[in-house]
Design a protein around this motif. Structure first.
Motif, PDB file in Angstrom:
ATOM      1  N   SER A 166       3.337   3.924 -10.504  1.00  9.36           N
ATOM      2  CA  SER A 166       2.672   4.318  -9.254  1.00  9.36           C
ATOM      3  C   SER A 166       3.631   4.448  -8.072  1.00  9.36           C
ATOM      4  O   SER A 166       3.225   4.858  -6.987  1.00  9.36           O
ATOM      5  CB  SER A 166       1.589   3.285  -8.901  1.00  9.36           C
ATOM      6  OG  SER A 166       0.663   3.135  -9.954  1.00  9.36           O
ATOM      7  N   GLN A 167       4.890   4.115  -8.262  1.00 12.55           N
ATOM      8  CA  GLN A 167       5.828   4.045  -7.140  1.00 12.55           C
ATOM      9  C   GLN A 167       6.073   5.382  -6.460  1.00 12.55           C
ATOM     10  O   GLN A 167       6.311   5.441  -5.256  1.00 12.55           O
ATOM     11  CB  GLN A 167       7.152   3.437  -7.606  1.00 12.55           C
ATOM     12  CG  GLN A 167       7.044   1.962  -7.945  1.00 12.55           C
ATOM     13  CD  GLN A 167       8.388   1.348  -8.310  1.00 12.55           C
ATOM     14  OE1 GLN A 167       9.419   2.025  -8.296  1.00 12.55           O
ATOM     15  NE2 GLN A 167       8.387   0.067  -8.638  1.00 12.55           N
ATOM     16  N   ASN A 168       6.016   6.478  -7.219  1.00 15.29           N
ATOM     17  CA  ASN A 168       6.328   7.792  -6.649  1.00 15.29           C
ATOM     18  C   ASN A 168       5.103   8.550  -6.149  1.00 15.29           C
ATOM     19  O   ASN A 168       5.218   9.688  -5.682  1.00 15.29           O
ATOM     20  CB  ASN A 168       7.087   8.640  -7.669  1.00 15.29           C
ATOM     21  CG  ASN A 168       8.473   8.082  -7.953  1.00 15.29           C
ATOM     22  OD1 ASN A 168       9.129   7.562  -7.055  1.00 15.29           O
ATOM     23  ND2 ASN A 168       8.917   8.172  -9.200  1.00 15.29           N
ATOM     24  N   LYS A 197      -1.869  -0.681  -8.723  1.00 16.24           N
ATOM     25  CA  LYS A 197      -1.529   0.265  -9.787  1.00 16.24           C
ATOM     26  C   LYS A 197      -2.561   1.381  -9.847  1.00 16.24           C
ATOM     27  O   LYS A 197      -3.629   1.301  -9.243  1.00 16.24           O
ATOM     28  CB  LYS A 197      -1.443  -0.451 -11.135  1.00 16.24           C
ATOM     29  CG  LYS A 197      -2.704  -1.186 -11.556  1.00 16.24           C
ATOM     30  CD  LYS A 197      -2.466  -1.956 -12.852  1.00 16.24           C
ATOM     31  CE  LYS A 197      -3.711  -2.747 -13.250  1.00 16.24           C
ATOM     32  NZ  LYS A 197      -3.499  -3.500 -14.510  1.00 16.24           N
ATOM     33  N   GLU A 218       6.716  -1.594   0.661  1.00 13.32           N
ATOM     34  CA  GLU A 218       7.815  -2.374   1.249  1.00 13.32           C
ATOM     35  C   GLU A 218       7.523  -2.673   2.723  1.00 13.32           C
ATOM     36  O   GLU A 218       7.745  -3.794   3.201  1.00 13.32           O
ATOM     37  CB  GLU A 218       9.133  -1.599   1.125  1.00 13.32           C
ATOM     38  CG  GLU A 218       9.702  -1.566  -0.285  1.00 13.32           C
ATOM     39  CD  GLU A 218      10.944  -0.690  -0.383  1.00 13.32           C
ATOM     40  OE1 GLU A 218      11.289  -0.032   0.629  1.00 13.32           O
ATOM     41  OE2 GLU A 218      11.571  -0.668  -1.461  1.00 13.32           O
ATOM     42  N   SER A 254       6.410   7.818  -0.285  1.00 13.95           N
ATOM     43  CA  SER A 254       6.147   7.201  -1.588  1.00 13.95           C
ATOM     44  C   SER A 254       5.484   5.840  -1.414  1.00 13.95           C
ATOM     45  O   SER A 254       5.755   5.119  -0.450  1.00 13.95           O
ATOM     46  CB  SER A 254       7.446   7.043  -2.379  1.00 13.95           C
ATOM     47  OG  SER A 254       8.259   6.037  -1.800  1.00 13.95           O
ATOM     48  N   ASN A 298      17.476  -0.596   2.141  1.00 13.12           N
ATOM     49  CA  ASN A 298      17.190   0.845   2.151  1.00 13.12           C
ATOM     50  C   ASN A 298      18.498   1.631   2.105  1.00 13.12           C
ATOM     51  O   ASN A 298      19.535   1.159   2.577  1.00 13.12           O
ATOM     52  CB  ASN A 298      16.406   1.245   3.403  1.00 13.12           C
ATOM     53  CG  ASN A 298      14.964   0.763   3.348  1.00 13.12           C
ATOM     54  OD1 ASN A 298      14.522   0.229   2.336  1.00 13.12           O
ATOM     55  ND2 ASN A 298      14.236   0.931   4.436  1.00 13.12           N
ATOM     56  N   ILE A 356       3.905  -3.295  -6.856  1.00 15.71           N
ATOM     57  CA  ILE A 356       3.406  -2.010  -7.351  1.00 15.71           C
ATOM     58  C   ILE A 356       4.073  -1.701  -8.684  1.00 15.71           C
ATOM     59  O   ILE A 356       5.287  -1.884  -8.839  1.00 15.71           O
ATOM     60  CB  ILE A 356       3.673  -0.887  -6.318  1.00 15.71           C
ATOM     61  CG1 ILE A 356       3.119   0.444  -6.813  1.00 15.71           C
ATOM     62  CG2 ILE A 356       5.140  -0.780  -5.972  1.00 15.71           C
ATOM     63  CD1 ILE A 356       3.151   1.541  -5.756  1.00 15.71           C
ATOM     64  N   ASN A 357       3.282  -1.255  -9.663  1.00 13.88           N
ATOM     65  CA  ASN A 357       3.877  -0.969 -10.973  1.00 13.88           C
ATOM     66  C   ASN A 357       4.707   0.309 -10.915  1.00 13.88           C
ATOM     67  O   ASN A 357       4.533   1.161 -10.042  1.00 13.88           O
ATOM     68  CB  ASN A 357       2.800  -0.894 -12.062  1.00 13.88           C
ATOM     69  CG  ASN A 357       1.924   0.341 -11.927  1.00 13.88           C
ATOM     70  OD1 ASN A 357       1.834   0.933 -10.857  1.00 13.88           O
ATOM     71  ND2 ASN A 357       1.269   0.722 -13.011  1.00 13.88           N
ATOM     72  N   GLU A 358       5.631   0.437 -11.834  1.00  8.78           N
ATOM     73  CA  GLU A 358       6.608   1.527 -11.801  1.00  8.78           C
ATOM     74  C   GLU A 358       5.951   2.895 -11.850  1.00  8.78           C
ATOM     75  O   GLU A 358       6.404   3.845 -11.198  1.00  8.78           O
ATOM     76  CB  GLU A 358       7.590   1.366 -12.967  1.00  8.78           C
ATOM     77  CG  GLU A 358       8.757   2.329 -12.912  1.00  8.78           C
ATOM     78  CD  GLU A 358       9.800   2.034 -13.977  1.00  8.78           C
ATOM     79  OE1 GLU A 358      10.722   2.863 -14.145  1.00  8.78           O
ATOM     80  OE2 GLU A 358       9.694   0.980 -14.633  1.00  8.78           O
ATOM     81  N   LYS A 415       6.044   3.257  -3.027  1.00  4.27           N
ATOM     82  CA  LYS A 415       7.073   2.219  -3.087  1.00  4.27           C
ATOM     83  C   LYS A 415       7.536   1.845  -1.680  1.00  4.27           C
ATOM     84  O   LYS A 415       7.615   0.664  -1.323  1.00  4.27           O
ATOM     85  CB  LYS A 415       8.264   2.699  -3.916  1.00  4.27           C
ATOM     86  CG  LYS A 415       9.403   1.681  -4.034  1.00  4.27           C
ATOM     87  CD  LYS A 415      10.518   2.244  -4.905  1.00  4.27           C
ATOM     88  CE  LYS A 415      11.639   1.224  -5.092  1.00  4.27           C
ATOM     89  NZ  LYS A 415      12.329   0.917  -3.823  1.00  4.27           N
ATOM     90  N   GLU A 416       7.822   2.867  -0.858  1.00  6.10           N
ATOM     91  CA  GLU A 416       8.282   2.614   0.508  1.00  6.10           C
ATOM     92  C   GLU A 416       7.156   2.064   1.380  1.00  6.10           C
ATOM     93  O   GLU A 416       7.376   1.172   2.209  1.00  6.10           O
ATOM     94  CB  GLU A 416       8.835   3.902   1.123  1.00  6.10           C
ATOM     95  CG  GLU A 416       9.441   3.701   2.504  1.00  6.10           C
ATOM     96  CD  GLU A 416      10.082   4.959   3.055  1.00  6.10           C
ATOM     97  OE1 GLU A 416      10.396   4.974   4.264  1.00  6.10           O
ATOM     98  OE2 GLU A 416      10.263   5.930   2.285  1.00  6.10           O
TER      99      GLU A 416
END
Length: 332
Positions: free
Chosen positions: A291-293, A331, A275, A269, A208, A287-289, A271-272
């Motif tokens: 959908s990360q945000n 996704k 994680e 997000s 991080n 997770i696909n790119e 993504k976090e």
């Protein structure tokens, strides 16, 4: 001074018997010779209240009571030969248990590693794997609750002038204040948090870009890049290791509830969130790119199943997941 002579002096200390000046000098010299000796001295002089130990340390409570009982018996036994045998046997036991206290008391889910950094210092490292939380009692009786996928380490000179631990990951600290005023410091990713006696949380995972410190009670000083900021209770400091920015925020301490298995997210997000999910469940969620945000607000309880937590997330974010072998793909 030999260990059996030190044992006699420690027995006197536990029984509150006044030491002669010669004995005071001898035990002080003996104490400084090794970390284990320091622990035995601390064990004898502080006489930790058995009732103050956590309930999951019943085994150590029994050890403590047995040692105190045996010391009392060996000191009062009138027959020299029997006393000598008893003393040697008890000495062996005390040194065995001293090794336990010298390392700190660690719950079974953690792994303890010992490495020698030089001829006079040993590094103790506690590793907590994904999917686990462990509670540790340090040599100074401070308690640390270590989160998943985290490491905590400290040197054998921990009880010297400054108590220092190194953290990679997340941990909640309940620091025991020392009578001599020795400070307690947590070092991580180029930062240092200095306290004397307090409760606070630190999140500093290597993957991080931030270091976060949340103060529950007491006071801490956060130091980085030759700057220092003092925190008050219910404040959280977020330090960005990339741009060196420090931001202090008001918090209701929800970010410390992971100790009880509860994770609260507010506009975080995906993504976090994923994680964190992978750490606490020891899972492999990808997770696909695109959908990360996407941001998520809600609560996850680690006592629930991974599927239940994923259902909560997908329902709130309009995403879906699919399991292929041991990997879960999420996704939009």
């Amino acid at each position: 001074m030999k260990n059996n002579q030190a044992f006699d002096i420690l027995s006197k200390i536990i029984k509150d018997t006044t030491l002669s000046k010669e004995e005071q000098v001898l035990i002080e010299e003996w104490r400084k010779k090794s970390h284990t000796n320091q622990q035995m001295y601390l064990f004898a002089t502080t006489q930790v209240s058995v009732d103050s130990l956590p309930e999951n340390m019943i085994e150590y409570k029994a050890i403590y009571e047995r040692i105190k009982h045996n010391i009392s018996q060996s000191e009062s036994h009138p027959e020299k030969s029997t006393t000598e045998i008893h003393r040697i046997s008890l000495l062996s036991k005390m040194w065995k248990y001293a090794a336990v206290f010298a390392l700190g008391i660690v719950s079974t889910m953690a792994v303890m590693h010992l490495t020698s950094s030089d001829s006079s210092s040993t590094l103790s490292e506690i590793t907590v794997p994904k999917g686990s939380i462990s509670e540790v009692m340090l040599p100074d009786s401070s308690v640390v609750i270590i989160n998943s996928n985290s490491k905590l380490s400290y040197s054998s000179d921990f009880l010297s002038e400054k108590r220092v631990v190194n953290l990679d990951g997340e941990a909640f600290f309940k620091v025991k204040k020392q009578m001599n005023g020795n400070e307690f410091a947590v070092r991580s990713k180029g930062t240092q948090i200095v306290v004397k006696g307090t409760e606070f949380n630190v999140r500093a995972y290597q993957d991080n870009s931030t270091v976060e410190a949340t103060l529950v009670k007491g006071a801490i000083v956060f130091c980085a890049d030759k700057k220092s900021i003092s925190l008050k209770p219910e404040q959280r400091l977020v330090y960005n290791t990339a741009n060196k920015e420090m931001v202090v925020q008001k918090t209701n301490l929800e970010d410390t509830e992971w100790r009880n298995g509860r994770y609260t997210f507010k506009d975080i997000s995906l993504k976090e969130v994923i994680e964190i999910l992978n750490r606490i469940y020891n899972a492999n969620v990808v997770i696909n790119e695109a959908s990360q945000n996407i941001v998520f607000s809600g609560c996850i309880d680690r006592t629930n199943s991974l599927k239940h937590s994923l259902d909560v997330i997908t329902l709130a974010t309009g995403t879906h997941f699919q399991t292929i072998n041991d990997t879960i793909y999420l996704k939009k």
